[in-house]
Scaffold this active site. Structure first.
Site, short mmCIF file in Angstrom:
data_model
loop_
_atom_site.label_atom_id
_atom_site.label_comp_id
_atom_site.label_asym_id
_atom_site.label_seq_id
_atom_site.Cartn_x
_atom_site.Cartn_y
_atom_site.Cartn_z
N GLU A 14 30.43 41.01 42.04
CA GLU A 14 29.75 40.11 41.11
C GLU A 14 30.70 38.97 40.73
OE1 GLU A 14 26.55 40.15 39.82
OE2 GLU A 14 27.46 38.23 39.30
N LEU A 52 29.74 36.46 38.32
CA LEU A 52 29.23 35.73 37.16
C LEU A 52 30.34 35.45 36.13
CD1 LEU A 52 28.93 37.83 34.53
CD2 LEU A 52 26.97 38.61 35.85
N PHE A 63 38.53 24.22 37.91
CA PHE A 63 39.65 25.08 37.52
C PHE A 63 41.00 24.36 37.55
CE2 PHE A 63 38.12 29.29 36.47
CZ PHE A 63 36.77 29.05 36.64
N CYS A 82 38.30 39.49 33.02
CA CYS A 82 38.47 39.58 34.49
C CYS A 82 39.83 39.09 35.00
CB CYS A 82 37.37 38.80 35.17
SG CYS A 82 35.80 39.61 35.02
C1 UDX Z 1 35.79 34.76 35.69
C2 UDX Z 1 35.32 34.23 37.06
O1 UDX Z 1 35.10 32.82 36.96
C3 UDX Z 1 34.06 34.96 37.50
O2 UDX Z 1 33.71 34.53 38.81
C4 UDX Z 1 34.33 36.46 37.51
O3 UDX Z 1 33.16 37.17 37.86
C5 UDX Z 1 34.83 36.92 36.15
O4 UDX Z 1 35.99 36.16 35.76
P1 UDX Z 1 35.08 34.43 33.13
O5 UDX Z 1 36.21 35.33 32.80
O6 UDX Z 1 33.76 34.67 32.48
O7 UDX Z 1 34.80 34.45 34.73
O8 UDX Z 1 35.51 32.94 32.75
P2 UDX Z 1 35.95 31.58 33.48
O9 UDX Z 1 34.99 30.53 33.12
O10 UDX Z 1 36.24 31.77 34.89
O11 UDX Z 1 37.31 31.27 32.67
C6 UDX Z 1 38.38 32.21 32.64
C7 UDX Z 1 39.53 31.68 31.81
O12 UDX Z 1 40.17 30.60 32.47
C8 UDX Z 1 39.13 31.16 30.43
O13 UDX Z 1 40.09 31.62 29.49
C9 UDX Z 1 39.20 29.65 30.57
O14 UDX Z 1 39.51 29.01 29.36
C10 UDX Z 1 40.34 29.51 31.58
N1 UDX Z 1 40.26 28.26 32.37
C11 UDX Z 1 39.25 28.05 33.24
C12 UDX Z 1 41.27 27.30 32.24
O15 UDX Z 1 42.21 27.47 31.45
N2 UDX Z 1 41.21 26.18 33.00
C13 UDX Z 1 40.20 25.94 33.88
O16 UDX Z 1 40.21 24.90 34.55
C14 UDX Z 1 39.18 26.92 34.00
#
Ligand code: UDX
Length: 440
Positions: free
Chosen positions: A149, A151, A247, A258
């Site tokens: 998954e 998401l 990202f 995650c």
């Molecule tokens: C992540 C993955 O994106 C997803 O595919 C997987 O299934 C679960 O883990 P999630 O943890 O919900 O999802 O959040 P995500 O939007 O990916 O952000 C993760 C962390 O990275 C957050 O703390 C966010 O603030 C940080 N982040 C993200 C950054 O610091 N910079 C970025 O450019 C993107």
């Protein structure tokens, strides 16, 4: 198709609701009676935009039910999806106790040919073990497939209904074809592969995204020392299609359920086969230290932090969720308390979850963003909720004892800040109205 989902956590609940939405009959199972009662009343145990509405529509249409009765839910299923948690053990390795327990129960309940699909993030090779456990517990015909998954919290419904790709790990065509047919309404980008590769795709994807974040955070740290702007650098890099813009937002590091767990688990998985995953170890280390930039900037602006009132805007690990697991806010607030400061905290949805985690008497729990900044020596923006991004900065500066802002998510532009007297410290960009000389 009759689908039974075991586990109503983030992945299980969202998947269950979405499989119902695309026309299947879904039963979601959980051991937690209170959760099932709540779900049967149309409530949801998590904050996730759009989920409750979709749940109610599909429950009312008779396509979605919730139960604690695993046996009868599995007995009538064509497909059983395992979506229970795989929390980290102290070693970083995934704890497979819940998976193994659920699979044992499933094995003794299946009736007729059944596909058991594992959606929980599990180390490479786990599905072989799942197959073995089921074989020991049943004489019925079955197949095991891996359907990882991808998401994201906060956009989970959208991600599930419009995925970039679906990965199906199967070792026979019959099971693979059934799973492909199930997912065709969602996307045509379906990767059918062997089970071990599917398991690895999930870890490798999360590890790669975490690497992008730590990479840009290190570039940001260098930009700070060189007077460059990481926002401009990321824009210039991201236009290269081989790199891409996603990202590459510098900040205070990744959190959530995650990335922190899966990166450590992959280091451990590699270690188990005597491979030293040096790059990923550095990614984790960089992420851990990145949050301390907030404290360094407070020192720079205020000198000593003892006795200072520091507003914290945002506790969730990212906007759009009430999840505070591994949120950088936790350690930042702990550090502020240790240094003798009073954190005045506010988050639009994550206050209760944070209080459960950390109910320290030094923390002042605020009613809103204005209450948090009132009389403060500095404000730290840790989660980029929209209400913070669109805030009236003149009002903020009037309410504060000292107009100092540490922006851990780079939400404000230089021009906006220059219209105020706020001493502004972003990540990887030059500070504005830096007060350092005044204090020295
Ligand atoms: C992540 C993955 O994106 C997803 O595919 C997987 O299934 C679960 O883990 P999630 O943890 O919900 O999802 O959040 P995500 O939007 O990916 O952000 C993760 C962390 O990275 C957050 O703390 C966010 O603030 C940080 N982040 C993200 C950054 O610091 N910079 C970025 O450019 C993107």
């Amino acid at each position: 198709m009759n689908i039974t989902v075991i586990g109503t956590g983030y992945v299980g609940l969202v998947s269950g609701v979405c499989y119902a939405e695309i026309g299947n009959k879904v039963t979601c199972v959980d051991k937690d009676e209170n959760k099932i009662k709540l779900l049967n009343r149309g409530g949801i145990p998590i904050y996730e935009p759009g989920l409750q509405e979709l749940l109610m529509v599909n429950a009312d249409a008779g396509k979605l039910t919730f139960t604690t009765d695993l046996e009868s839910a599995v007995r009538s299923a064509d497909l059983v999806i395992i979506a229970v948690g795989t929390p980290p053990l102290p070693s970083g390795e995934a704890d497979l106790r819940y998976i193994e327990g659920a699979v044992r129960e499933v094995a003794s309940s299946i009736h007729g040919y059944t596909i058991v699909a594992v959606k929980s993030t599990v180390p490479v090779g786990t599905n072989d073990r799942v197959r073995q456990i089921i074989a020991e517990g049943t004489t019925q015909e079955f197949d095991v497939v891996s359907v990882p998954e991808f998401l994201r919290e906060g956009s989970a419904v959208k991600d599930t209904l419009n995925p970039d790709r679906i990965v199906i790990g199967a070792d026979n065509k019959r099971a693979a074809d059934i799973l492909v047919e199930l997912h065709i309404p969602l996307t045509e980008e379906i990767v059918v592969t062997d089970i071990r590769s599917a398991e690895m795709i999930k870890y490798a994807s999360n590890a790669f995204l975490a690497t992008k974040i730590s990479f840009i955070n290190e570039i940001a740290n260098i930009c700070e020392k060189m007077g460059a702007d990481v926002g401009e650098v990321a824009k210039g890099m991201g236009l290269d299609r081989r790199i891409g813009p996603a990202f590459l937002k510098a900040g205070i590091g990744y959190g959530g359920s995650c990335f922190p767990k899966d990166t450590k688990a992959l280091i451990q998985i590699a270690g188990n086969v005597e491979y030293d995953f040096k790059l990923l170890k550095s990614v984790v280390e960089v992420n851990q230290t990145q949050r301390w930039g907030v404290i360094d900037k407070l020192y720079r602006a205020l000198g000593s932090l003892s006795g200072r009132k520091i507003a914290i805007w945002g506790l969730a690990f990212k906007p759009g969720t009430d999840d505070v697991r591994e949120a950088p806010a936790i350690e930042i607030i702990e550090k502020l308390i240790e240094l003798g400061a009073t954190p005045k905290v506010y988050d639009p949805v994550a206050m209760d979850n944070f209080r459960e985690l950390m109910d320290h008497p030094s923390i002042s729990w605020c009613l809103n963003e204005w209450d948090a900044v009132s009389g403060c020596d500095a404000v730290c923006l840790l989660t980029e909720w929209e209400e913070f991004c669109n805030i009236d900065l003149h009002k903020v500066e009037q309410l504060m004892a000292r107009p100092v802002m540490v922006d851990g998510r780079n939400v404000f532009g230089a021009e906006q800040i220059k219209q105020t007297s706020i001493a502004y410290y972003p990540v990887g960009r030059p500070p504005i109205n830096d007060k350092i000389e005044e204090i020295v």
